[in-house]
Design an enzyme around this catalytic site. Structure first.
Site, PDB file in Angstrom:
ATOM      1  N   LYS A   1     -12.919   3.545   1.850  1.00 23.96           N
ATOM      2  CA  LYS A   1     -12.370   4.551   2.885  1.00 23.96           C
ATOM      3  C   LYS A   1     -13.380   5.574   3.047  1.00 23.96           C
ATOM      4  O   LYS A   1     -14.588   5.355   2.583  1.00 23.96           O
ATOM      5  CB  LYS A   1     -11.308   5.235   2.036  1.00 23.96           C
TER       6      LYS A   1
ATOM      7  N   TYR B   1      -0.479   0.997   7.647  1.00 25.15           N
ATOM      8  CA  TYR B   1       0.126   1.839   6.875  1.00 25.15           C
ATOM      9  C   TYR B   1       1.756   2.053   7.247  1.00 25.15           C
ATOM     10  O   TYR B   1       2.400   2.963   6.826  1.00 25.15           O
ATOM     11  CB  TYR B   1      -0.327   3.104   6.466  1.00 25.15           C
TER      12      TYR B   1
ATOM     13  N   ASN C   1      -8.872   8.511  -2.332  1.00 21.75           N
ATOM     14  CA  ASN C   1      -9.072   7.838  -3.386  1.00 21.75           C
ATOM     15  C   ASN C   1      -9.698   6.608  -3.237  1.00 21.75           C
ATOM     16  O   ASN C   1      -9.836   5.508  -3.823  1.00 21.75           O
ATOM     17  CB  ASN C   1      -7.613   7.490  -4.040  1.00 21.75           C
TER      18      ASN C   1
ATOM     19  N   HIS D   1      -8.916   0.867  -0.544  1.00 22.68           N
ATOM     20  CA  HIS D   1      -7.550   0.361  -0.391  1.00 22.68           C
ATOM     21  C   HIS D   1      -7.790  -1.159  -0.756  1.00 22.68           C
ATOM     22  O   HIS D   1      -8.716  -1.672  -0.384  1.00 22.68           O
ATOM     23  CB  HIS D   1      -7.195   0.319   1.026  1.00 22.68           C
TER      24      HIS D   1
ATOM     25  N   GLU E   1      -2.761  -7.923   6.429  1.00 23.84           N
ATOM     26  CA  GLU E   1      -3.701  -7.017   6.365  1.00 23.84           C
ATOM     27  C   GLU E   1      -5.005  -7.589   6.950  1.00 23.84           C
ATOM     28  O   GLU E   1      -5.746  -7.245   7.920  1.00 23.84           O
ATOM     29  CB  GLU E   1      -4.120  -6.272   5.187  1.00 23.84           C
TER      30      GLU E   1
END
Ligand code: IDP
Ligand code: MG
Length: 176
Positions: A29, A69, A132, A135, A146
């Site tokens: 990320k 998402y 965080n 992913h 994905e």
């Protein structure tokens, strides 16, 4: 061993069967890229024995973030999540191995950096619950969906690694 015998022995050697081979979508990320953690995080997967079969530095569009998402669209954190994921480049990876989806999730750790166990990527490198770092697909089915969002045909590669003969126990004829 005579040359001819050695040739046939190589032919007869058990090959890595791909029965349980999975490919997971991993996204490093924006916080991981900005904090210079890409190399250290990729090393976690490589050291485990997983294979990097696709890699792309890219900035995610709001449309792609929304599609990726979409299951979270009604959640209170969703607007902030899309803003975060589109705010700066990400490194998108395709990572392959026997049972790779669950293995990647274990290496990542729990969702919140504040709660993730030490020894995991989220546990070792962050404290935030929303920033965080990473992913990872949460099921083989999600991984297929994905991967098709982030990689075009031909961008996820198929190539042999001789070292897989030492990563997997092939004595039963299948990778274990
Ligand atoms: P996962 O990334 O561990 O699969 P999900 O529940 O699928 O976790 O949530 C997707 C992402 O949304 C998380 O990685 C995190 O960035 C963000 N997120 C999830 N829950 C919260 C929350 O309660 N507050 C803020 N951000 C959250
Ligand atoms: Mg998730």
């Amino acid at each position: 061993m005579p040359c001819r015998t050695r040739f046939f022995a190589i032919l007869a050697a058990p090959q890595l069967t791909e029965n349980n081979m999975e490919t997971s979508l991993i996204i490093l990320k924006p916080d991981a890229v900005q904090r210079g953690l890409m190399g250290r995080i990729i090393s976690r997967f490589e050291e485990k024995g997983l294979q990097i079969v696709g890699a792309k530095l890219t900035q995610i569009s709001p449309e792609l973030a929304a599609e990726h998402y979409k299951d979270h669209a009604a959640r209170p954190f969703y607007p902030g999540l899309v803003k975060f994921m589109t705010s700066s480049p990400v490194l998108v990876l395709a990572i392959r191995g026997n049972g790779a989806v669950a293995i990647c999730r274990n290496l990542m750790g729990a969702t919140f950096g504040s709660k993730a166990a030490g020894g995991t990527i989220r546990g070792d490198f962050g404290v935030s619950n929303s920033f965080n770092l990473i992913h990872g697909s949460d099921s083989p089915e999600a991984a297929v969906r994905e991967l098709s969002l982030f990689f075009n045909k031909g961008e996820v590669l198929d190539f042999k690694r001789p070292s897989d003969a030492w990563v997997y126990d092939m004595s039963s004829g299948t990778a274990e």
